[in-house]
Design a protein around this motif. Structure first.
Motif, PDB file in Angstrom:
ATOM      1  N   GLN A  23      20.792   5.299  40.064  1.00  0.00           N
ATOM      2  CA  GLN A  23      22.066   4.589  40.270  1.00  0.00           C
ATOM      3  C   GLN A  23      22.405   4.463  41.746  1.00  0.00           C
ATOM      4  OE1 GLN A  23      25.405   6.081  37.901  1.00  0.00           O
ATOM      5  NE2 GLN A  23      23.957   6.394  36.215  1.00  0.00           N
ATOM      6  N   LEU A  24      22.141   5.531  42.465  1.00  0.00           N
ATOM      7  CA  LEU A  24      22.393   5.521  43.910  1.00  0.00           C
ATOM      8  C   LEU A  24      21.585   4.412  44.577  1.00  0.00           C
ATOM      9  CD1 LEU A  24      23.708   7.025  46.345  1.00  0.00           C
ATOM     10  CD2 LEU A  24      21.645   8.442  46.420  1.00  0.00           C
ATOM     11  N   ALA A  25      20.309   4.352  44.229  1.00  0.00           N
ATOM     12  CA  ALA A  25      19.441   3.320  44.805  1.00  0.00           C
ATOM     13  C   ALA A  25      19.952   1.926  44.453  1.00  0.00           C
ATOM     14  CB  ALA A  25      18.008   3.499  44.306  1.00  0.00           C
ATOM     15  N   HIS A  26      20.347   1.734  43.197  1.00  0.00           N
ATOM     16  CA  HIS A  26      20.863   0.427  42.784  1.00  0.00           C
ATOM     17  C   HIS A  26      22.110   0.058  43.581  1.00  0.00           C
ATOM     18  CE1 HIS A  26      18.293  -0.834  39.483  1.00  0.00           C
ATOM     19  NE2 HIS A  26      18.229   0.446  39.096  1.00  0.00           N
ATOM     20  N   SER A  27      23.023   1.012  43.728  1.00  0.00           N
ATOM     21  CA  SER A  27      24.271   0.650  44.403  1.00  0.00           C
ATOM     22  C   SER A  27      24.058   0.439  45.902  1.00  0.00           C
ATOM     23  CB  SER A  27      25.373   1.670  44.120  1.00  0.00           C
ATOM     24  OG  SER A  27      24.934   2.953  44.466  1.00  0.00           O
ATOM     25  N   LEU A  28      22.998   1.014  46.456  1.00  0.00           N
ATOM     26  CA  LEU A  28      22.698   0.774  47.874  1.00  0.00           C
ATOM     27  C   LEU A  28      21.722  -0.395  48.046  1.00  0.00           C
ATOM     28  CD1 LEU A  28      22.252   4.463  49.111  1.00  0.00           C
ATOM     29  CD2 LEU A  28      24.186   2.951  49.583  1.00  0.00           C
ATOM     30  N   SER A  29      21.338  -1.001  46.927  1.00  0.00           N
ATOM     31  CA  SER A  29      20.378  -2.116  46.937  1.00  0.00           C
ATOM     32  C   SER A  29      19.052  -1.739  47.592  1.00  0.00           C
ATOM     33  CB  SER A  29      20.945  -3.348  47.643  1.00  0.00           C
ATOM     34  OG  SER A  29      22.093  -3.774  46.979  1.00  0.00           O
ATOM     35  N   ILE A  30      18.574  -0.534  47.315  1.00  0.00           N
ATOM     36  CA  ILE A  30      17.236  -0.196  47.771  1.00  0.00           C
ATOM     37  C   ILE A  30      16.350   0.116  46.560  1.00  0.00           C
ATOM     38  CG2 ILE A  30      17.871   0.547  50.099  1.00  0.00           C
ATOM     39  CD1 ILE A  30      17.951   3.350  49.250  1.00  0.00           C
ATOM     40  N   SER A  31      15.060   0.074  46.816  1.00  0.00           N
ATOM     41  CA  SER A  31      14.097   0.227  45.760  1.00  0.00           C
ATOM     42  C   SER A  31      13.938   1.710  45.392  1.00  0.00           C
ATOM     43  CB  SER A  31      12.782  -0.361  46.273  1.00  0.00           C
ATOM     44  OG  SER A  31      11.836  -0.321  45.267  1.00  0.00           O
ATOM     45  N   VAL A  32      13.599   1.991  44.126  1.00  0.00           N
ATOM     46  CA  VAL A  32      13.402   3.382  43.724  1.00  0.00           C
ATOM     47  C   VAL A  32      12.118   3.512  42.900  1.00  0.00           C
ATOM     48  CG1 VAL A  32      15.043   3.121  41.775  1.00  0.00           C
ATOM     49  CG2 VAL A  32      14.431   5.409  42.586  1.00  0.00           C
ATOM     50  N   VAL A  33      11.286   4.463  43.294  1.00  0.00           N
ATOM     51  CA  VAL A  33      10.015   4.685  42.613  1.00  0.00           C
ATOM     52  C   VAL A  33       9.934   6.129  42.123  1.00  0.00           C
ATOM     53  CG1 VAL A  33       8.947   4.829  44.914  1.00  0.00           C
ATOM     54  CG2 VAL A  33       7.482   4.735  42.932  1.00  0.00           C
ATOM     55  N   ALA A  34       9.448   6.304  40.909  1.00  0.00           N
ATOM     56  CA  ALA A  34       9.256   7.651  40.375  1.00  0.00           C
ATOM     57  C   ALA A  34       7.782   8.012  40.518  1.00  0.00           C
ATOM     58  CB  ALA A  34       9.673   7.710  38.909  1.00  0.00           C
TER      59      ALA A  34
END
Ligand code: C2E
Ligand code: CA
Ligand code: CA
Ligand code: CA
Length: 276
Positions: free
Chosen positions: A223-234
């Protein structure tokens, strides 16, 4: 020159304090490894969940020791840092990665970034930005195809780190924050620096399906990544259950054995050609 024996290698494994004599042997061994080209690179593909597409790869260094076989970076990066040899090893890794990427682009593989790990010591070196700029120029790789993974431990000196990250961003490279959530100042870091990507640490991914704790942390990071508009990889995704959880929680990308193990350059190319 005498190669160091297994007793010394047990010290690598147990991360014991090394005395000067032992350090001297390992240092020589690493030096010889550089001269004899005993390092090699593996490549692990990343996969974009929503589009089902390959979207990049991470470079992972290996040491093919004549007596010990393949040695993982966890066992020699720290020693390389303590002896200063990380400068040469790190430059070699970056050069090989950029050259390989350039070749793959020329062969028609997708124009997605290659991720290279930089450790804290490397990051704090005076000449790190010049080194990256020089390697990019030599390899003629477009800067946006290079992604640099930094772990949160670089937070030890936020002022110095900010300066370096900003200079790297000015070169046009991408920055990924590795092992996100395992450090102590993650939020301060992303508050101050425009990184492109967060990597959810594999210890959290391993906790999926084993209670609420890890899952809550993962969904918070996403959610943090989405709200900062950055990509997130697991990273470290091994099971269908983990993939399902990450998909349902809108994680952008995955990396892990579920999709592919780290591969040699040749195998990576075969794998990619099989996908196309
Ligand atoms: P990392 O950057 O967190 O890399 C992820 C590690 O997880 C890699 O271990 C990778 O092989 C492993 N891995 C990938 N998929 C899975 C999976 O599905 N399950 C599990 N259990 N593990 C998975 P590796 O290659 O042994 O590297 C260990 C660490 O060494 C890396 O952790 C990174 O911090 C460091 N490292 C690797 N290459 C370099 C390098 O060229 N330079 C520097 N400075 N550090 C490096
Ligand atoms: Ca990494
Ligand atoms: Ca990681
Ligand atoms: Ca790690």
């Amino acid at each position: 020159a005498k190669l160091i024996g297994s007793d010394t290698y047990n010290l690598y494994k147990h991360e014991m304090r090394l005395d000067i004599h032992e350090k001297f042997h390992i240092e020589n061994d690493l030096r010889r490894a550089l001269e004899k080209n005993e390092f090699s690179l593996l490549f692990q593909p990343q996969y974009h969940i929503a589009t089902n597409q390959y979207c990049g790869e991470e470079v992972l260094v290996r040491w093919d020791h004549p007596l010990e076989g393949l040695i993982s970076p966890d066992r020699f990066i720290t020693i390389a840092e303590e002896t200063g040899l990380i400068t040469s090893i790190g430059k070699w890794v970056l050069q090989q990665a950029c050259l390989q990427k350039k070749i793959w682009i020329e062969k028609g593989l997708p124009e997605v970034p290659i991720s290279v790990n930089l450790s804290l010591r490397q990051f704090l070196q005076q000449s790190i930005v010049e080194m990256v700029a020089e390697v990019l120029e030599e390899s003629e790789l477009p800067p946006h195809l290079l992604k640099i993974e930094v772990t949160e431990s670089v937070m030890i000196d936020l002022d110095r780190t900010s300066t370096v990250v900003k200079q790297l961003l000015a070169l046009g490279v991408k920055i990924s924050l590795d092992d996100f959530g395992t450090g102590y100042s993650s939020l301060q870091y992303i508050n101050q620096l425009p990184v492109h990507e967060l990597k959810i640490d594999q210890t959290f991914v391993a906790g999926i399906g084993k209670g609420k704790q890890a899952e809550e942390i993962i969904s918070m990071i996403i959610q943090l990544a989405h709200s900062l508009s950055i990509s997130v990889v697991a990273e470290g995704v091994e099971t269908k259950e983990q993939l399902l959880y990450l998909t349902q929680n809108n994680c952008h990308k995955i990396q892990g054995y579920y999709y592919s193990k780290p591969l040699t350059g040749n195998d990576f190319e075969l794998f990619m050609n099989g996908l196309q």
